[in-house]
Scaffold this active site. Structure first.
Site, mmCIF file in Angstrom:
data_model
loop_
_atom_site.group_PDB
_atom_site.id
_atom_site.type_symbol
_atom_site.label_atom_id
_atom_site.label_comp_id
_atom_site.label_asym_id
_atom_site.label_seq_id
_atom_site.Cartn_x
_atom_site.Cartn_y
_atom_site.Cartn_z
ATOM 1 N N ASP A 1 1.400 -12.214 2.136
ATOM 2 C CA ASP A 1 0.396 -11.632 1.177
ATOM 3 C C ASP A 1 -0.573 -10.959 1.700
ATOM 4 O OD1 ASP A 1 -1.289 -11.418 -0.891
ATOM 5 O OD2 ASP A 1 -1.218 -13.598 -1.619
ATOM 6 N N ASP B 1 -1.871 -4.975 -2.151
ATOM 7 C CA ASP B 1 -1.700 -6.313 -2.597
ATOM 8 C C ASP B 1 -0.244 -6.598 -2.518
ATOM 9 O OD1 ASP B 1 -1.935 -9.151 -2.824
ATOM 10 O OD2 ASP B 1 -2.239 -8.937 -4.956
#
Length: 502
Positions: free
Chosen positions: A288, A101
């Site tokens: 992201d 992430d």
């Protein structure tokens, strides 16, 4: 005979080498697994969000975006994440499936001491007693995801990422997890790839520890996400290099503007090559890898919904503003009044509050001022829409009809917008201007499909997110964008690069 063997070995080497991925010295490739998008999981996440059980709209805790004092706004939900990889922790390594992430910075996995969270019973748990390289820290740690969170304590152990062994890495053993979000998740934990400045407990991210220990030759990592739903290979992340097989041409690089998230300055946003009027002066954007969707300002997502025929909630307040004040707003804008000043001049806004989602009324307390706030927010969006249409030299009647239609396309508070699958081919391209270059998304690239045959459901890949100035407007470019454009995260030169994925 010996010469023949050498010649045969050379021929074999020459045949195989072109088929091998190209990496820099001191790099490692991690294959990613992809799971099909699950509409039921997405819907469960949205329902829980509306009930306040878990973090909101799109994933984790982004510090400092909803006010200058560093509070957070929840941007995403890990139930949407589709791509996972495997790491090992301890000696011998205990395997965990994690989300890589770029929107967070901590590494955490469930602990064997997690006794009372349902999620821990469905995932692998770290057992410190089985590792010969474990070091106790014990300091408590907690990571918030909106109104949900994980908590536990810090520990230290070796972390195996591909063929690399990162020694003495600090991570969180989670002893409590938000029951709904993480119980349904298909992964055990999360490995953050953001900067240390947003790391809970100021723990050094795994990526930074790799660099400090000299495990990588280049200070960068790259993502390739395979969007082919029928492919066995989900994608890859390369630490310390790039795989040239997975992109075409050269990368367009833009500088990181805030070293916390992988944040940069984006230019205009276009629908069918027409500006939306929101990011003409630039918008902040974050790349992201932890969310599947693309999130942006409500007033732009509404225009996208209208252009692609997405069904959203009908806002009577929005239409009422157009009906009662549309002509007056038109006249003021034609006379040169800025969109940000129009609503205060006609008395719908006391000052110039930041644009917020009209459908936030669903979440507000029923106090006397709520109605005024809703009308003000609707007015501010309408002013931007009219200004955008004015630049296209359209007539007043045509513009006001269009804006009224937009009111019916406001994003649903549940988050998902359903599309007619048979109309995908007729939908417009969506364009992001990054580094003065156009990055297009075709309908097939921004529409998500889930289910098979007659049960197929098509969903818009865009969801609403409103961050007020000066931090916003803000865009979150998730897996949909990264699947189309191979992405390089260059830590050494503090820049992000995009190239067409291959």
């Amino acid at each position: 005979m010996r010469q023949g063997v050498v010649w045969a070995a050379f021929c074999l080497w020459a045949l195989i080498c072109p088929l091998l991925p190209v990496y820099s010295h001191g790099s490692v490739r991690i294959g990613l697994k992809k799971r099909p998008l699950d509409f039921n999981n997405m819907r469960t996440a949205r329902i829980a969000q509306m009930q306040g059980k878990i973090g909101g709209g799109v994933l984790s805790k982004y510090h400092g975006f909803d006010d200058p004092d560093g509070e957070y706004v929840s941007l995403k939900n890990y139930l949407d994440a589709q791509y996972f990889g495997e790491i090992g922790i301890g000696t011998p390594p205990q395997n965990f499936t994690v989300v890589f992430d770029t929107g967070s910075s901590n590494l955490w996995v469930p602990s064997s001491k997690c006794y009372f969270s349902i999620a821990c019973f469905f995932h692998n748990k770290y057992k410190a007693r089985l590792s010969s390289t474990y070091t106790k820290i014990g300091r408590p740690g907690e990571i918030h995801y909106g109104s949900g969170s994980i908590s536990g304590f810090f520990s230290q152990d070796n972390v195996e990422v591909g063929s690399l062994v990162v020694k003495d890495q600090v991570f969180i053993e989670a002893t409590r997890e938000g029951s709904l979000t993480f119980a349904l998740a298909k992964f055990d934990g999360i490995m953050g790839l953001g900067f240390q400045g947003i790391s809970v407990g100021n723990a050094t991210p795994v990526w930074s520890t790799m660099l400090q220990q000299g495990l990588l030759h280049e200070e960068l990592f790259s993502f390739w996400l395979n969007r082919n739903p029928n492919a066995n290979e989900g994608g890859e992340i390369v630490f310390g290099g790039v795989d040239k097989r997975h992109f075409r041409g050269k990368h367009t690089f833009v500088p990181v503007t805030q070293a916390g998230y992988w944040q940069f300055r984006m230019g205009d946003f276009l629908i069918s090559n027409q500006t939306t009027g929101v990011c003409e002066g630039g918008c902040s954007a974050i790349v992201d890898s932890g969310t599947s969707l693309i999130a942006g300002p409500t007033l732009v997502v509404t225009q996208i919904n209208h252009a692609i025929g997405a069904e959203g909630i009908v806002s009577m307040e929005c239409k009422e503003v157009v009906s009662q004040y549309g002509n007056m707003m038109w006249d003021l804008l034609v006379s040169g009044v800025l969109p940000s000043k129009v609503c205060s001049q006609i008395g719908l806004c006391m000052a110039s509050p930041a644009i917020r989602t009209v459908v936030e009324k669903e979440k507000m307390e029923p106090v006397e001022e709520v109605g005024d706030v809703v009308f003000c927010n609707a007015c501010e969006m309408i002013a931007v829409w009219i200004q955008s249409q004015l630049k296209q030299m359209k007539t007043k009647d045509k513009v006001l009809r269009y804006v009224t239609e937009l009111c019916g396309s406001l994003p649903s508070p549940m988050g998902e917008s359903v599309i007619d699958c048979t109309s995908v081919a007729n939908m417009p391209n969506i364009t992001f201007i990054i580094g003065d270059k156009a990055f297009d998304l075709t309908p097939d690239q921004y529409i998500l499909r889930t289910g098979d045959g007659s049960a197929t459901v098509c969903l818009s890949g865009f969801t609403a997110l409103d961050v007020p100035p000066p931090k916003g407007p803000l865009w979150i470019l998730g897996e949909i964008f990264m699947g189309v454009y191979h992405t390089v995260f260059d830590f050494g030169d503090l820049r992000i690069g995009f190239a067409e994925a291959a």
